[in-house]
Design a protein around this motif. Structure first.
Motif, short mmCIF file in Angstrom:
data_model
loop_
_atom_site.label_atom_id
_atom_site.label_comp_id
_atom_site.label_asym_id
_atom_site.label_seq_id
_atom_site.Cartn_x
_atom_site.Cartn_y
_atom_site.Cartn_z
N GLU A 198 -5.70 16.54 -16.26
CA GLU A 198 -4.93 15.44 -16.86
C GLU A 198 -5.24 14.12 -16.17
O GLU A 198 -5.43 13.08 -16.82
CB GLU A 198 -3.44 15.77 -16.74
CG GLU A 198 -2.50 14.68 -17.21
CD GLU A 198 -1.05 15.01 -16.87
OE1 GLU A 198 -0.35 14.13 -16.32
OE2 GLU A 198 -0.63 16.16 -17.14
N LYS B 245 -8.74 12.96 -17.13
CA LYS B 245 -8.80 12.48 -18.52
C LYS B 245 -8.35 11.02 -18.62
O LYS B 245 -8.90 10.24 -19.40
CB LYS B 245 -7.92 13.37 -19.40
CG LYS B 245 -7.92 12.96 -20.87
CD LYS B 245 -7.03 13.90 -21.68
CE LYS B 245 -7.00 13.47 -23.15
NZ LYS B 245 -6.11 14.36 -23.95
N ASN B 246 -7.35 10.66 -17.80
CA ASN B 246 -6.79 9.31 -17.87
C ASN B 246 -7.41 8.35 -16.87
O ASN B 246 -7.00 7.19 -16.78
CB ASN B 246 -5.27 9.38 -17.63
CG ASN B 246 -4.55 10.17 -18.71
OD1 ASN B 246 -4.90 10.08 -19.89
ND2 ASN B 246 -3.55 10.95 -18.32
#
Length: 312
Positions: free
Chosen positions: A302, A305-306
């Motif tokens: 996560e 991804k960001n």
């Protein structure tokens, strides 16, 4: 110990399998020019960072393309550090130093000997301490995420465990605790020795929680906090061993923290057994290492991804 902490220890601090028994013969790594290899959310990762992590992996007997694996780990460490900062998680220099010293002791070495081994291997003590600090803080981040996702045993799970143990509820020690903090602002950390001596003097006079505030009245910037009732499985990892060894009416040793120097008084303790205790004890004893590892992978995925990750 929680399963999250077990997972991190198994993948993090308990790494040097051969240190205690096999001598290292590798030469000191020559100094090399350092270049920025990656930029992760505006934070640079240098080739020197990656070289040190690759040397660390070599000590762990890791296989594969160590430079590539080391680069990936340094990216993940940078992301973890940023997430810890966002969550307000702080690990003090003293906590890291204590963990480093315990690790040396567990490998039958003095801290200076461990420092020498790390230097000889091209890892350096500084790099290992950065790794320790990140692992300790990430433990807290993972635990917070685990709780936020409802990571706990159900009542049915608790009942099942109780039946397996003949219907008996487990017991745990419940402590009534008091925290005494000698505040040291960041800009005055050079004077921490004086504050530590003041804390040691007050600790020596400690004889129960009723008189603590009276003792603190004449002292500058001393905070006394009643922590209330805390079950043994809930004790903070950095204080747990000391608290368990401290008799009622006594106080733990003085420790440096990010707030200054502090100790914890044990006002009272007793054995308790109820549904809440059963759930907590069973959960702390439960083996959820796979679940912890999966949570770690998802959390990092996560963050990646960001993130803005640029290779130079």
């Amino acid at each position: 110990m929680t399963s999250i902490r077990k997972y991190l220890l198994s993948t993090g601090l308990a790494l040097f399998v051969a240190l205690g028994s096999a001598p290292l013969t590798m030469a000191v790594q020559p100094a090399q020019a350092s270049e920025i290899k990656y930029v992760v959310n505006n934070v640079p990762i240098t080739t020197y960072d990656i070289q040190r992590r690759a040397a660390f992996m070599k000590l762990q007997h890791r296989k594969g393309n160590l430079n590539k694996l080391a680069a990936d780990e340094m990216i993940d460490q940078t992301l973890r550090t940023a997430e810890m900062k966002r969550l307000g998680i702080k690990v003090s220099d003293q906590q890291i130093e204590d963990a480093f010293n315990r690790f040396a002791s567990s490998n039958k070495m003095k801290p200076s000997q461990l420092t020498g081994v790390l230097q000889q291997a091209g890892v350096t003590a500084e790099h290992f301490k950065q790794f320790i600090g990140t692992q300790m803080g990430w433990n807290q981040a993972l635990s917070a995420r685990f709780r936020s996702q409802g990571g706990s045993m159900s009542e049915q799970d608790v009942v099942q465990r109780m039946l397996q143990q003949g219907g008996n509820k487990p017991s745990a020690t419940e402590y009534m605790l008091q925290q005494v903090i000698f505040v040291v602002p960041a800009k005055e950390r050079g004077n921490i020795g004086k504050r530590k001596r003041e804390a040691e003097a007050m600790r020596a006079r400690f004889s129960g929680c009723d008189s603590t505030r009276q003792f603190a009245k004449g002292l500058l910037d001393v905070t006394v906090r009643d922590l209330g009732r805390v079950l043994a499985p809930e004790l903070p990892a950095e204080w747990a061993d000391q608290i368990k060894k401290t008799k009622t009416g006594g106080a733990t040793g003085v420790r440096e923290t990010d707030r200054g120097v502090e100790f914890i008084g044990v006002c009272s303790s007793r054995e308790v057994s109820d549904d809440r205790v059963a759930k907590m004890v069973f959960q702390s004893e439960g083996s959820k290492d796979d679940q912890a590892g999966e949570l770690d992978k998802k959390y990092i995925a996560e963050l990646r991804k960001n993130a803005r990750i640029v290779e130079r």
